[in-house]
Write a protein that holds these residues in place. Structure first.
Motif, PDB file in Angstrom:
ATOM      1  N   UNK A  56       5.286  -9.404   9.104  1.00  0.00           N
ATOM      2  CA  UNK A  56       4.437  -9.344   7.552  1.00  0.00           C
ATOM      3  C   UNK A  56       3.189  -9.464   7.680  1.00  0.00           C
ATOM      4  N   UNK A  84       1.114  -8.412  10.074  1.00  0.00           N
ATOM      5  CA  UNK A  84       0.636  -7.286  10.499  1.00  0.00           C
ATOM      6  C   UNK A  84       0.662  -6.464   9.419  1.00  0.00           C
ATOM      7  N   UNK A  85       1.468  -6.492   8.445  1.00  0.00           N
ATOM      8  CA  UNK A  85       1.422  -5.498   7.059  1.00  0.00           C
ATOM      9  C   UNK A  85       0.150  -5.937   6.439  1.00  0.00           C
ATOM     10  N   UNK A 138      -2.326  -7.500   7.413  1.00  0.00           N
ATOM     11  CA  UNK A 138      -3.536  -6.930   8.102  1.00  0.00           C
ATOM     12  C   UNK A 138      -3.840  -5.803   7.948  1.00  0.00           C
ATOM     13  N   UNK A 139      -2.956  -4.904   7.648  1.00  0.00           N
ATOM     14  CA  UNK A 139      -3.166  -3.466   7.301  1.00  0.00           C
ATOM     15  C   UNK A 139      -3.688  -3.337   6.047  1.00  0.00           C
ATOM     16  N   UNK A 141      -7.196  -4.495   5.928  1.00  0.00           N
ATOM     17  CA  UNK A 141      -7.986  -3.541   6.625  1.00  0.00           C
ATOM     18  C   UNK A 141      -8.194  -2.501   5.851  1.00  0.00           C
ATOM     19  N   UNK A 142      -7.390  -1.830   5.016  1.00  0.00           N
ATOM     20  CA  UNK A 142      -7.414  -0.770   3.926  1.00  0.00           C
ATOM     21  C   UNK A 142      -8.475  -1.357   2.969  1.00  0.00           C
TER      22      UNK A 142
END
Lengths: 877, 371
Positions: free
Chosen positions: A701, A703-704, A706-707, A710-711
Motif C-alpha cells: 500500500x 508503495x502505491x 508513494x507512486x 510521486x505522480x
C-alpha cells in the motif's frame, strides 16, 4: 486660439444683445455677483462650439419668458493666424456658419470641422454628453466641477494621446495587452492575487500534504510492524529456551532445599529458647540459695560482733566501777580538806579582827579628845546653820545614795537574769495524792522547780532528799541576790524612801537648798568637817565603839595564834574548794559513763539473742542449701554448654536468612513462571496483531501511495514551474509596458512637473495609463515621502492639482498645434491664501501661452492678476 | 536431471516514477512472468524449479498479491523450492508465514526457510538451502552448507541469496556475503544464487539467474531464467539461458545541439514498441520550433512504448530571431522575449524563464491561430 469678441442675444439672462470685445490673448477676468450672468456667458460659448444647432435639447439656452426664442451667438476668434467667425442660432432659427480665413463652412460641415478642431465628438442626436466632451471637457471647467478630472481625461484620452509626440501604437505591441490579460488570467487560475495556490493547484497541494501524512503514518505502522516481528522473534527464542530449561523448576528445588534447612534451624531455635527459660529458673533458684546462705552468715557474723561488743562493755563497766569507788573516796577527802581550810580561814579572820580592834581602840581614844574640842566650837556655828538646814537636815537623801541605789537596782536585775539562766531545773510528776515539801513549800502533781540553793525535799512516807545545786556560783548568786535586795531595802529605808523613783524626785529638791547652805556650812565644816552633830555623834560613836570594843575585849576568848595569815588561809580554802569541785565533776562523769555502759550492754544482749535465734533456726537447712547450690551450678553449666552448641548451629544456619532465601527462590520461581506465561501471552497477542496488520499489505500500500505521491508531486512541480513562468512573464510584461508608458508620457510629465514645482516644491505626480493623475508623492522632511492617491486628496488640493493638470494638457495640446482655450468658471474657491497665491502664479504663467477666461464672484481675490476685471451684469461692456 | 534456476521475482514491486497506469501494468508483469516460468518448466520438462530468494519485494504485500503469485505457479506441478531472501527473510512473522496461513502453499511447493537440507529422493536431489532469517546479515550463511551431509548418490544443489565476494561490482549488497569457493567447500554440484538482478556466471557450478522480469534501467542482461542439467552427481552442469522477461528497459541520453537532433531522436524512438520501458535523459539547447517538434514526437512515442520517462527541465529554450518573428512579437513583447532569453542562461532563472518563454510562445501562437 484666441477669442476676440463675443456677441449673444436672447441667451438666458441676456434678453438684449450682449457684446464682449477686446478680449486679451492671455488672462481675461470676469467678475460679478451670483446670478449676474457669468454662467450664461460660459453656457453660450459651450453651445456655440459644442452643441449641434439643430439640437432641440438646448432649451436652457433661451431667455426666460420670451416667446419662440431664437438664441444666437457670434464668436470672433483667431486660429493659425487666421481670423475666424462662428455664428450659431438655436431653436426658432437653427443655423450654423464657420468662417476660417477665406473658407466658409455651414451646417454640419461647420460643426464637424469644429469638433475636429477642438477635439470632441458631436452628439449624434440631442445635447452633447460628458463622455463626448473630449478636450473641452478637460479645459473648460464648469462651476463646482473643478475637482473632477479623471472622467473628463478618460473621455479625451485619445485626443490627448494624439497630441503627444509619440503614440502607443508606434512604440507599443500589437498583442501586448491581449497577452498581458491572457497571462493574468492563466496566472489567476493557479494563484490568488496574494500569490497563494488556488483551484486545482491548491487541491493538488492539499492532496500531496494529505498523502505525505498518510505515508508518514503508514511508515510508522510498518516500523511498528517490523519492531513487533523482531520482538516476536526474540520472544520465541526466549520461550523456546524456557521450555528447554524450565528455570522455575530449578528455583523451586532450591527453595525446597532451603525450607528443609529452615525447619531444622527453627527447631534449633525453639530448643535454645527452652534452654534459656530453664537457665533463668536455675539462676533464680541459685540466687535464692545464695541469699539464704548470705543471710545466715551475716547473722553469725553479727552475733560474733555483738558478743565482742558485750565483752568490751563488760570490761569497761568493771574498770569504771573500780574508778568510781576511787573517785568517791577522793571526793570525800577533797571535801574534808575544804572544810579544814575553811576553818583555818575563819580562825585567821578572827585573829585579824582582834588586831584591828586593838588598833582602833588606840586610834579612837586619840581622836576623841581632839573631836570633843572641835565639837564645842562647831556647835556654835551649827546653830547658825540650823535655821536654813532644818529642812535639809531632815532630808536623808544624798547623791551617793542615789548612785548607790541606782547601781543596786542595776545589779539586782542583772543578777536575777543570771540566776534564772543557770538555775538547776527540777521537773516533778507526783503520784496522785502524794505531796512533796520543797523547803517550806508544799507541792503536788507536776511542775518545775528552780534550784538556786541547797534545798531540802521531803516526801511524806518516803524521806528527805537534800538537793544542792552542782554549781557553787548558783548558791553564791542566790545569796548575793538576797544580800543585794536586802541592801536595797535598807538603803531605801535609810533614805526614808519607798522606791528608787521617789529618791530621784527628792534628790532634785535637795540639790536646790544645798547651794543656799554652802556658805553657812563652810565654817561648820572647817571645824567639824563632818558636821556638828556628826562630830558629836562621831564622838558618841567613838565613845560607843570604844566601850563596845572594851566590852568585846572582855568577852573575847583569848586569842589563839593562827597558823596562817588570812590571805594564805583564803588561798588554801579556794584551792581546796577547786579540788573538791574537780573531784565531784570526775565522779559525776564516771557515774554517767557507767550508766551508759549498762544501757548499751542491755541493747547488745537483746540483739545477740535475736541473731542467735536466727542462727538456730537455719542450723538444719544450711548444709542442704550448700548441696543444692552445688547441684544447680552443675545444671547451669550443662545448660550453657548446650546453648552454645545451639547458638553456633544457628549462626551457621540463620533462620531469618534461610527464610529470605526460601522466599527469594520461591518468588524467583514465580517470577520466572509468570514471565514465561506473560511471554506466551505476549507472543499470542503479537501473532494476532501481526496477522492482522500483515494482511493489510502495508508496504505494498505504501508503495502505491508513494507512486501516487510521486505522480502528484511531478504534477505540482509542473504547475509550480508554470506559475513561476506566468509570474515572471506577467511582471516582465508589466515592467516593459510601464517603462514604455513613462516614455510616452514624458512630455506631459514635463509640463506637470513644471506646474507642480510652483504648487509644492519637491512634489511628484504619477500619471496613469490614460494620462490621468494617479498618485502624488510629497516630501515631508523627516517624515520621508508621503504618497497619496489623487482621489484621496482633499477637495481643495484635488481642485488645484486638477487645474494644473489641465494646464499641462493644454501645454501639450499647444505643442501639438491644437487650439487651446481655457475657461474657468468660479474655481479655487476652496484654496487657502498660500495655495491660491501659488495657483495665481501658475495661471499667470499659463496665460502666457493660452487664452484663459476666468469667471468669479470674488473680484477682490483676483485683484492682483495684473488685468482689469470685467463686471458681468448691469454695466457689462 | 533438469531444473529451472530463477530468483528475484520481487513480487509486489511498484514503480513510483511512472504514471499510475503504466506502473500498474509493470507491476502486473512481475506475476505474469511467473506464469510463463511455470509454463516453461512444463515445456522444458524440468524436474523442479528453484527460486533463489527475494520472491517477494516486501514482507507486507497484500493477501491478494500472495494468492495471485501462488496461483501463477500452479501450472507446474513439480517441486518448487522457494528460498527466503533479504526482501522476504524468514522472520518470526513473514510473508511466508502469511502464505502458509492463507493455505495457498501446495504440497509441491517447498519453502526453504531454515538451513536444513531437503531431500527430493524422487528426482535424486538434495537441496541445501541458506535462507535469510534476518533482514541483513554480515556472515556467510552458505557456510552452513559445508556441514550438511546428504545420502550418497543425491545431487547436492546449494541455494543462496547474497553477494559473492570479490566478483560483483563494489558497493553492491555488501551484506549477505557468499564465499566464491562455496561449491568446493560444500561439495556442491550447483549453487543457485539470487540477489544480483543480472544473469551472471560466477563459475561453472555457480550462477546468478538474475530477475526474470527487469525492473531497472541497468544493462546487465536481466529477464532470463536458467535451465540447468546435471546428468549425475559430480558432473559439470550444463546451463542454458531462456528469455522470459516481458519488458525491456532502456535508458538513453540525448544532448540537443541542433534542431535536427530532435528528429533523429524521435526517429530512433519510433522504432520501439510496447515491450519497451524508456527513460530519456535530455539536455542541451532547443529553439521554440524544435521544442514543439520534440513534444509532439514524445507524445507519439509515449503512446507507442509501454512507459516513457523524460524530463525537459534540463533543456534550455533559446528562441531564434526567426522564432520571434514568427511569433509576431513586436514592441515591448519582443523586449520581454529578449529578456527571458537572457535570463534563461542564468542557472537560477533557467526554469522559470524557459517556462515563461514557452507560455508566451503558446499564447502568441494561439492568438495568431485565433486571428
Amino acid at each position: 486660439m484666441q477669442i476676440q469678441r463675443l456677441e449673444m442675444e436672447q441667451i438666458r439672462r441676456f434678453r438684449e444683445p450682449l457684446i464682449i470685445e477686446n478680449l486679451e490673448p492671455g488672462l481675461n477676468l470676469f467678475t460679478g455677483p451670483n446670478e449676474a450672468g457669468k454662467s450664461s456667458i460660459v453656457r453660450a460659448i459651450r453651445a456655440a462650439f459644442l452643441e449641434r444647432s439643430r439640437s432641440n435639447k438646448v432649451e436652457d439656452l433661451a431667455t426666460w419668458g420670451v416667446h419662440n426664442p431664437a438664441p444666437s451667438i457670434k464668436i470672433h476668434f483667431r486660429w493659425n493666424d487666421q481670423p475666424c467667425i462662428l455664428e450659431k442660432q438655436f431653436l426658432a432659427k437653427k443655423s450654423c456658419s464657420l468662417k476660417i480665413g477665406d473658407e466658409t463652412l455651414t451646417g454640419e460641415d461647420a460643426e464637424d470641422r469644429l469638433a475636429k478642431l477642438l477635439g470632441f465628438t458631436l452628439a449624434a442626436k440631442g445635447g452633447i454628453r460628458d463622455e463626448h466632451l473630449g478636450v473641452p471637457g478637460v479645459l473648460w471647467i464648469e462651476q463646482g466641477k473643478g475637482h473632477e478630472l479623471e472622467e473628463a481625461v478618460r473621455a479625451s484620452a485619445d485626443h490627448l494621446r494624439s497630441a503627444l509626440p509619440q503614440s502607443m501604437e508606434s512604440l507599443g505591441s500589437r498583442h501586448g495587452d491581449a497577452v498581458a490579460s491572457t497571462v493574468a488570467r492563466q496566472l489567476g487560475e493557479l494563484l490568488t492575487a496574494s500569490g497563494k495556490p488556488r483551484g486545482d493547484y491548491s487541491t493538488l497541494l492539499g492532496a500531496i500534504s494529505a498523502l505525505q501524512n498518510d505515508i508518514t503514518e503508514t511508515r510508522g505502522l510498518i516500523a511498528t510492524y517490523r519492531e513487533q516481528v523482531d520482538e516476536l522473534g526474540f520472544l520465541r527464542a526466549a520461550h523456546h529456551q524456557d521450555i528447554q530449561n524450565k528455570p522455575w523448576m530449578q528455583l523451586r528445588a532450591q527453595a525446597e532445599a532451603v525450607q528443609g534447612r529452615l525447619k531444622a534451624a527453627l527447631e534449633c531455635a525453639t530448643e535454645l529458647q527452652t534452654l534459656e527459660t530453664a537457665m533463668t529458673m536455675l539462676r533464680s533458684q541459685s540466687e535464692l540459695l545464695v541469699n539464704n546462705q548470705k543471710q545466715r552468715k551475716a547473722a553469725e557474723h553479727e552475733a560474733a560482733e555483738i558478743a565482742k561488743g558485750l565483752d568490751r562493755c563488760k570490761t569497761a563497766a568493771e574498770a569504771t566501777g573500780l574508778r568510781l569507788e576511787a573517785l568517791r573516796e577522793a571526793e570525800k577527802a577533797a571535801k574534808a580538806a575544804w572544810e579544814t581550810a575553811r576553818e583555818q580561814e575563819r580562825q585567821a579572820r578572827q585573829a585579824q579582827k582582834l588586831r584591828a580592834q586593838n588598833q582602833e581602840t588606840l586610834d579612837l581614844k586619840a581622836s576623841l579628845a581632839k573631836n570633843q574640842k572641835a565639837l564645842e566650837q562647831a556647835r556654835q556655828c551649827a546653830a547658825r546653820l540650823s535655821a536654813t538646814s532644818t529642812w535639809l537636815s531632815r532630808q536623808r537623801l544624798e547623791e551617793p545614795d542615789l548612785v548607790q541605789l541606782r547601781a543596786l537596782d542595776q545589779q539586782i536585775r542583772e543578777n536575777q537574769i543570771r540566776l534564772e539562766r543557770i538555775a538547776t531545773k527540777m521537773h516533778y510528776r507526783l503520784e496522785p495524792g502524794v505531796q512533796m515539801h520543797i523547803g517550806s513549800e508544799s507541792v503536788a502533781g507536776m511542775g518545775e522547780w528552780s534550784i538556786n540553793r541547797s534545798v531540802q525535799l521531803r516526801i511524806p512516807g518516803v524521806g528527805t532528799l537534800q538537793l544542792s545545786p552542782g554549781e557553787d556560783a548558783l548558791s553564791d548568786l542566790d545569796q548575793k541576790q538576797a544580800a543585794l535586795q536586802h541592801e536595797m531595802g535598807m538603803k531605801l529605808a535609810e533614805c526614808h524612801l519607798e522606791s528608787l523613783p521617789e529618791a530621784e524626785i527628792l534628790w532634785a529638791a535637795i540639790q536646790r537648798d544645798r547651794a543656799q547652805m554652802e556658805q553657812d556650812s563652810f565654817m561648820v565644816k572647817s571645824l567639824a568637817p563632818e558636821g556638828v552633830e556628826a562630830l558629836a555623834r562621831l564622838i558618841a560613836d567613838a565613845q560607843a565603839r570604844l566601850s563596845s570594843l572594851e566590852q568585846a575585849f572582855s568577852t573575847m576568848p583569848a586569842a589563839t595564834t593562827p597558823i596562817l595569815s588570812l590571805d594564805e588561809a583564803r588561798e588554801a580554802r579556794e584551792m581546796a574548794e577547786q579540788h573538791w569541785r574537780l573531784q565531784t565533776e570526775l565522779l559525776h562523769a564516771a557515774e554517767t559513763k557507767q550508766a551508759g555502759l549498762t544501757t548499751e550492754m542491755q541493747m547488745l544482749q537483746a540483739n545477740h539473742a535475736k541473731q542467735q535465734a536466727l542462727i538456730q533456726e537455719t542450723d538444719l537447712l544450711f548444709p542442704q542449701w550448700i548441696e543444692q547450690s552445688r547441684i544447680l551450678e552443675i545444671q547451669q553449666g550443662d545448660n550453657l554448654l548446650q546453648q552454645n552448641r545451639l547458638r553456633e548451629q544457628l549462626t551457621r544456619e540463620d533462620p531469618e536468612m534461610l527464610q529470605q532465601d526460601a522466599d527469594r527462590y520461591t518468588k524467583s520461581a514465580q517470577v520466572a513462571e509468570d514471565k514465561h506465561r506473560e511471554r506466551a501471552e505476549r507472543m499470542g497477542r503479537l501473532e494476532a496483531q501481526l496477522e492482522t496488520s500483515g494482511a493489510q499489505g502495508l508496504e505494498e500500500r505504501l508503495a502505491e501511495k508513494e507512486s501516487d505521491l510521486a505522480a502528484k508531486e511531478r504534477r505540482a512541480q509542473r504547475l509550480n514551474i508554470r506559475a513561476q513562468g506566468l509570474g515572471l512573464l506577467s511582471s516582465l510584461i508589466e515592467g516593459h509596458r510601464d517603462a514604455l508608458l513613462q516614455k510616452l508620457q514624458a512630455p506631459l510629465q514635463a509640463r506637470v512637473d513644471h506646474y507642480l514645482r510652483l504648487w509644492s516644491p519637491g512634489a511628484r505626480l504619477k500619471l496613469g495609463a490614460e494620462l490621468e493623475p494617479f498618485e502624488i508623492n510629497r516630501e515631508r522632511g523627516l517624515l520621508g515621502v508621503e504618497s497619496a492617491a489623487f482621489s484621496a486628496l482633499s477637495f481643495g488640493a484635488r481642485e488645484q492639482v486638477a487645474l494644473l493638470m489641465r494646464l499641462a494638457y493644454a501645454d501639450v495640446l499647444k505643442e501639438a498645434q491644437r487650439p487651446t482655450l481655457i475657461i474657468l468658471d468660479d474655481v479655487l474657491a476652496h484654496s487657502d491664501t498660500i495655495r491660491l497665491d501659488a495657483m495665481k502664479r501658475i495661471l499667470n504663467d499659463a496665460a502666457k501661452r493660452h487664452q484663459i477666461l476666468l469667471l468669479t464672484c470674488h473680484e477682490e481675490d483676483w485683484a492682483d492678476m495684473g488685468v482689469p476685471a470685467r463686471t458681468v451684469g448691469y454695466c457689462l461692456y | 536431471m533438469r531444473f529451472l534456476h530463477t530468483a528475484d521475482w520481487q513480487i509486489g514491486r511498484t514503480y513510483a516514477f511512472f504514471e499510475p497506469d503504466d506502473a500498474a501494468i509493470l507491476a502486473e508483469a512481475r506475476t505474469t512472468t511467473v506464469e510463463r516460468i511455470a509454463a516453461l518448466a512444463n515445456t522444458e520438462q524440468v524436474d523442479l524449479v528453484i527460486v533463489a530468494g527475494d520472491v517477494f519485494d516486501t514482507q507486507t504485500v497484500t493477501d491478494r498479491t500472495i494468492r495471485r503469485l501462488f496461483l501463477a505457479m500452479q501450472a507446474f506441478t513439480g517441486p518448487w523450492c522457494l528460498l527466503s531472501g533479504n526482501h522476504d527473510a524468514a522472520l518470526s512473522e513473514s510473508v511466508w508465514t502469511r502464505a502458509q496461513r492463507l493455505g495457498v502453499v501446495n504440497a509441491n511447493m517447498h519453502l526453504l526457510l531454515r538451513p536444513e537440507p531437503l531431500f527430493l529422493s524422487d528426482v535424486g536431489v538434495a537441496i541445501l538451502p541458506a535462507p535469510l532469517t534476518q533482514r541483513q546479515t554480515a556472515e556467510d550463511l552458505t557456510a552452513a552448507l559445508d556441514g550438511m551431509s546428504t545420502p550418497p548418490g543425491l545431487i547436492r544443489i546449494g541455494v543462496g541469496h547474497g553477494a559473492v565476494q570479490g566478483v560483483l561490482p563494489e558497493g553492491i549488497d555488501s551484506s549477505n556475503p557468499i564465499a566464491s569457493d562455496r561449491t568446493e567447500t560444500a561439495q556442491l554440484d550447483y549453487l543457485a544464487l539470487g540477489d544480483w538482478h543480472g544473469c551472471k556466471e560466477i563459475n561453472a557450478r555457480t550462477w546468478y539467474s538474475g530477475t526474470p522480469e527487469p525492473e531497472r534501467y541497468v544493462d546487465n542482461d536481466p529477464g532470463q531464467v536458467l535451465v540447468v542439467e546435471i546428468t549425475s552427481s559430480g558432473m559439470v552442469p550444463l546451463v542454458e539461458q531462456r528469455r522470459v522477461g516481458q519488458f525491456q528497459w532502456v535508458r538513453w541520453e540525448q544532448e540537443f545541439r541542433v534542431s535536427e537532433d530532435v528528429d533523429s531522436l524521435i526517429e530512433k524512438l519510433s522504432a520501439l514498441d510496447g515491450r519497451f520501458v524508456v527513460r530519456l535523459d535530455l539536455t542541451g539547447v532547443l529553439d521554440i520550433n524544435a521544442r514543439h517538434r520534440l513534444l509532439d514526437g514524445l507524445a507519439a512515442v509515449s503512446a507507442q512504448v509501454r512507459a516513457l520517462e523524460y524530463d525537459l527541465s534540463d533543456i534550455r529554450l533559446q528562441p531564434t530571431d526567426a522564432d520571434i518573428a514568427s511569433m509576431q512579437a513586436d514592441g515591448y513583447l519582443s523586449d520581454v522575449i529578449g529578456e527571458l532569453r537572457d535570463r534563461s542562461a542564468l542557472p537560477d532563472q533557467k526554469v522559470a524563464s524557459t517556462e515563461a518563454l514557452v507560455i508566451l510562445a503558446d499564447i502568441l501562437q494561439s492568438q495568431q491561430g485565433a486571428a
